[in-house]
Design a protein around this motif. Structure first.
Motif, mmCIF file in Angstrom:
data_model
loop_
_atom_site.group_PDB
_atom_site.id
_atom_site.type_symbol
_atom_site.label_atom_id
_atom_site.label_comp_id
_atom_site.label_asym_id
_atom_site.label_seq_id
_atom_site.Cartn_x
_atom_site.Cartn_y
_atom_site.Cartn_z
ATOM 1 N N ARG A 1 14.800 -19.648 17.397
ATOM 2 C CA ARG A 1 16.142 -19.620 17.165
ATOM 3 C C ARG A 1 17.065 -19.095 18.374
ATOM 4 N NH1 ARG A 1 14.911 -17.543 12.161
ATOM 5 N NH2 ARG A 1 15.572 -15.556 12.507
ATOM 6 N N LYS A 2 18.330 -19.576 18.377
ATOM 7 C CA LYS A 2 19.093 -18.957 19.267
ATOM 8 C C LYS A 2 19.409 -17.588 18.863
ATOM 9 C CE LYS A 2 21.252 -23.105 21.010
ATOM 10 N NZ LYS A 2 22.615 -23.962 21.276
ATOM 11 N N TRP A 3 19.365 -16.502 19.691
ATOM 12 C CA TRP A 3 19.735 -15.224 19.533
ATOM 13 C C TRP A 3 20.168 -14.311 20.710
ATOM 14 C CZ3 TRP A 3 16.871 -11.363 21.706
ATOM 15 C CH2 TRP A 3 15.564 -11.736 22.154
ATOM 16 N N THR A 4 20.654 -13.353 20.500
ATOM 17 C CA THR A 4 21.026 -12.527 21.661
ATOM 18 C C THR A 4 21.068 -11.123 21.384
ATOM 19 O OG1 THR A 4 22.618 -11.993 23.485
ATOM 20 C CG2 THR A 4 23.649 -12.308 21.148
ATOM 21 N N LEU A 5 20.529 -10.207 22.223
ATOM 22 C CA LEU A 5 20.459 -8.846 22.141
ATOM 23 C C LEU A 5 21.768 -8.110 22.804
ATOM 24 C CD1 LEU A 5 18.820 -6.094 21.472
ATOM 25 C CD2 LEU A 5 18.131 -6.324 23.841
ATOM 26 N N VAL A 6 22.531 -7.587 21.738
ATOM 27 C CA VAL A 6 23.839 -6.657 22.064
ATOM 28 C C VAL A 6 23.341 -5.375 22.568
ATOM 29 C CG1 VAL A 6 26.095 -6.314 21.088
ATOM 30 C CG2 VAL A 6 25.090 -8.315 20.375
ATOM 31 N N ASN A 7 24.165 -5.256 23.605
ATOM 32 C CA ASN A 7 23.995 -3.864 24.195
ATOM 33 C C ASN A 7 25.052 -3.050 23.791
ATOM 34 O OD1 ASN A 7 23.084 -1.884 25.890
ATOM 35 N ND2 ASN A 7 24.386 -2.539 27.670
ATOM 36 N N GLY A 8 24.986 -2.698 22.643
ATOM 37 C CA GLY A 8 26.074 -1.941 21.805
ATOM 38 C C GLY A 8 26.213 -2.371 20.395
ATOM 39 N N PRO A 9 27.185 -1.899 19.606
ATOM 40 C CA PRO A 9 27.463 -2.394 18.376
ATOM 41 C C PRO A 9 28.089 -3.731 17.987
ATOM 42 C CG PRO A 9 29.090 -0.740 18.934
ATOM 43 C CD PRO A 9 28.157 -0.950 20.224
ATOM 44 N N VAL A 10 27.720 -4.349 16.898
ATOM 45 C CA VAL A 10 28.252 -5.500 16.313
ATOM 46 C C VAL A 10 29.424 -5.130 15.387
ATOM 47 C CG1 VAL A 10 27.985 -7.537 15.321
ATOM 48 C CG2 VAL A 10 26.561 -7.289 17.175
ATOM 49 N N SER B 1 11.404 -1.996 13.754
ATOM 50 C CA SER B 1 12.118 -2.116 14.982
ATOM 51 C C SER B 1 13.297 -1.152 15.324
ATOM 52 C CB SER B 1 12.661 -3.460 15.469
ATOM 53 O OG SER B 1 13.464 -3.862 14.786
ATOM 54 N N GLY B 2 13.968 -0.886 14.268
ATOM 55 C CA GLY B 2 15.229 -0.059 14.196
ATOM 56 C C GLY B 2 16.386 -0.898 14.813
ATOM 57 N N PHE B 3 16.315 -2.297 14.611
ATOM 58 C CA PHE B 3 17.687 -3.060 14.789
ATOM 59 C C PHE B 3 18.050 -3.777 13.732
ATOM 60 C CE2 PHE B 3 15.257 -3.321 19.179
ATOM 61 C CZ PHE B 3 16.398 -3.293 19.864
ATOM 62 N N TRP B 4 19.586 -3.962 13.988
ATOM 63 C CA TRP B 4 20.185 -4.702 12.919
ATOM 64 C C TRP B 4 19.955 -6.265 13.230
ATOM 65 C CZ3 TRP B 4 22.008 -3.526 8.084
ATOM 66 C CH2 TRP B 4 22.234 -2.065 7.900
ATOM 67 N N ARG B 5 19.864 -7.238 12.121
ATOM 68 C CA ARG B 5 19.675 -8.658 12.341
ATOM 69 C C ARG B 5 21.211 -9.294 11.841
ATOM 70 N NH1 ARG B 5 13.640 -10.526 11.512
ATOM 71 N NH2 ARG B 5 14.857 -12.440 12.512
ATOM 72 N N VAL B 6 21.781 -9.550 12.667
ATOM 73 C CA VAL B 6 23.276 -10.306 12.002
ATOM 74 C C VAL B 6 23.247 -11.960 12.142
ATOM 75 C CG1 VAL B 6 25.746 -10.238 12.040
ATOM 76 C CG2 VAL B 6 24.371 -8.140 12.677
ATOM 77 N N LYS B 7 23.147 -12.512 11.235
ATOM 78 C CA LYS B 7 22.993 -14.091 11.174
ATOM 79 C C LYS B 7 24.297 -14.737 10.880
ATOM 80 C CE LYS B 7 18.186 -13.965 10.070
ATOM 81 N NZ LYS B 7 17.035 -14.452 8.956
#
Length: 421
Positions: free
Chosen positions: A18-27, A129-135
């Motif tokens: 899928r298309k995704w990106t890692l955000v260097n900071g908050p969403v 992982s400690g990450f949020w996944r926002v779809k």
């Protein structure tokens, strides 16, 4: 790349497809006043961010779902966002148009560029992982944002509340929610039923009067009506000043005495006051008192008819709970809004089922795992500004600590490489 991100990629094989990106900071989800305020405070902290907005503009509630005559109900100093006051030449109660102009200049000043038409479908926290996944979905294309911190800024008024009233589907006339109402001009000469007696219901009824319509306002429960100003001073400002020296219950008593002196006894016009004082009711239940800007005078004169409650609708008619039947031509539902957080945020510890944080103000801005909420204080724009400042300071500290840690690791690696030469 962070080890925990490798973990996430290993766990979810579909992610690599899928298309995704890692955000260097908050969403930040939402580009209304709350989201903009948080973004501005983060900008001041030097923290990068991404703002997602489902509409094609900032502050879509203000731009698309408010009536033309709307002005801020409180003086501008209580409605300005952090770091940038209103222009000095703005009136004490800016118009809707002026407020939108202020928000647009605010976004420009802090270089806030939301990603528009990005509708968040779900947001979930991956504990491993400690990450949020926002779809999100944008123009039917799915995308995923992966981030350490998630700021929920969709607010208290994301969705319209439309009550299920018996027979409304058979009414046959125009039925709109207050979010679709722009002006009373199109209702000139018509008998209009306004369901709801909050600030919107009162103001729409007044606007209908001013456009020569005949409004009937349904008052289903008790309501506090206060004058917007007392002796030339803002009622809200007066209450804030008194709260610095007096207990809440006493301020409530004094506010009701002042209201009685200025407005008289509202109960004889069908506007029964709650047993709880206006400030206590606002703090505990989130129910805002009505700040009168002229509707009460039109109620007293009979231009606005007040009725107690609806039993059912039939064709071009409404039957009230007292058995009376009224012929009407249109219905405006001033029945409020609600949070939409439960429909997309997959989390059960921080938010209640009603879409508000479980913890009361001032503790409802921070959850676990990098989750934050702004604009859910039931204290308007000043509450959102307070939350935004706290959130940015908290994320700023965490982001700076992580950045320093990564720099130390990079320097250590560089030294090892040099020593091996």
């Amino acid at each position: 790349m962070d080890q925990s991100l490798f973990h996430l990629l290993d766990q979810d094989q579909d992610l690599s497809q899928r298309k995704w990106t890692l955000v260097n900071g908050p969403v930040i989800v939402g580009a209304g006043p709350s989201g903009l305020a948080t973004a501005a405070c983060l900008r001041e902290q030097g923290v990068p961010f991404v703002v997602l907005e489902r509409a094609e503009c900032i502050a879509s509630l203000w731009q698309k779902r408010t009536y033309d005559r709307l002005k801020l109900h409180l003086p501008k100093q209580f409605c300005q966002l952090p770091k940038l006051p209103f222009p000095e030449d703005f009136p004490e109660y800016p118009t809707k148009k002026q407020f939108v102009e202020y928000l647009e200049s605010y976004a420009k000043h802090f270089d806030i560029n939301p990603k528009f038409n990005e509708c968040v479908q779900s947001a979930s926290y991956d504990e491993t992982s400690g990450f949020w996944r926002v779809k999100t979905v944008s123009n039917k294309a799915e995308f995923e944002y992966i981030c350490r911190w998630l700021v929920v800024a969709t607010g208290e008024n994301a969705e319209c509340v439309v009550p299920n009233i018996d027979g409304l589907a058979e009414f046959g006339g125009e039925v709109i929610h207050a979010c679709e109402y722009k002006s009373g001009e199109k209702f000139q000469g018509q008998k209009v039923l306004v369901v709801g007696c909050g600030n919107s219901g009162m103001e729409l009824s007044l606007d209908l009067c001013n456009h020569n319509a005949s409004p009937t306002m349904v008052v289903r429960s008790s309501v506090h009506v206060l004058p917007r100003e007392v002796f030339g001073k803002s009622t809200f400002e007066l209450a804030v000043s008194m709260m610095k020296w007096l207990p809440l219950w006493l301020v409530d008593k004094l506010m009701l005495i002042l209201a009685w002196l200025v407005l008289g006894n509202t109960e004889k016009y069908g506007l029964k006051r709650p047993s709880m004082g206006p400030l206590e009711l606002k703090n505990t239940k989130g129910k805002t008192p009505v700040l009168d800007i002229g509707a009460l005078e039109r109620i007293k004169s009979g231009d606005i008819n007040v009725v107690a409650g609806i039993k059912c609708f039939s064709y071009k008619q409404v039957e009230l709970i007292n058995g009376e039947k009224l012929d009407i031509e249109a219905v405006v539902l001033a029945t409020g809004y609600r949070s939409n957080v439960p429909s997309w945020l997959q989390e059960g510890d921080f938010f209640c089922k009603n879409g508000f944080p479980k913890a009361a103000f001032p503790h409802g801005w921070k959850g676990n795992g990098g989750l934050y909420a702004v604009g859910f204080t039931r204290r308007g724009l000043s509450g959102a500004a307070s939350d935004a400042t706290r959130i940015a300071q908290d994320i700023g500290k965490l982001w700076n600590d992580e950045t320093k840690q990564h720099k130390k690791i990079a320097i250590a690696c560089q030294r090892r490489c040099i020593s091996q030469l």
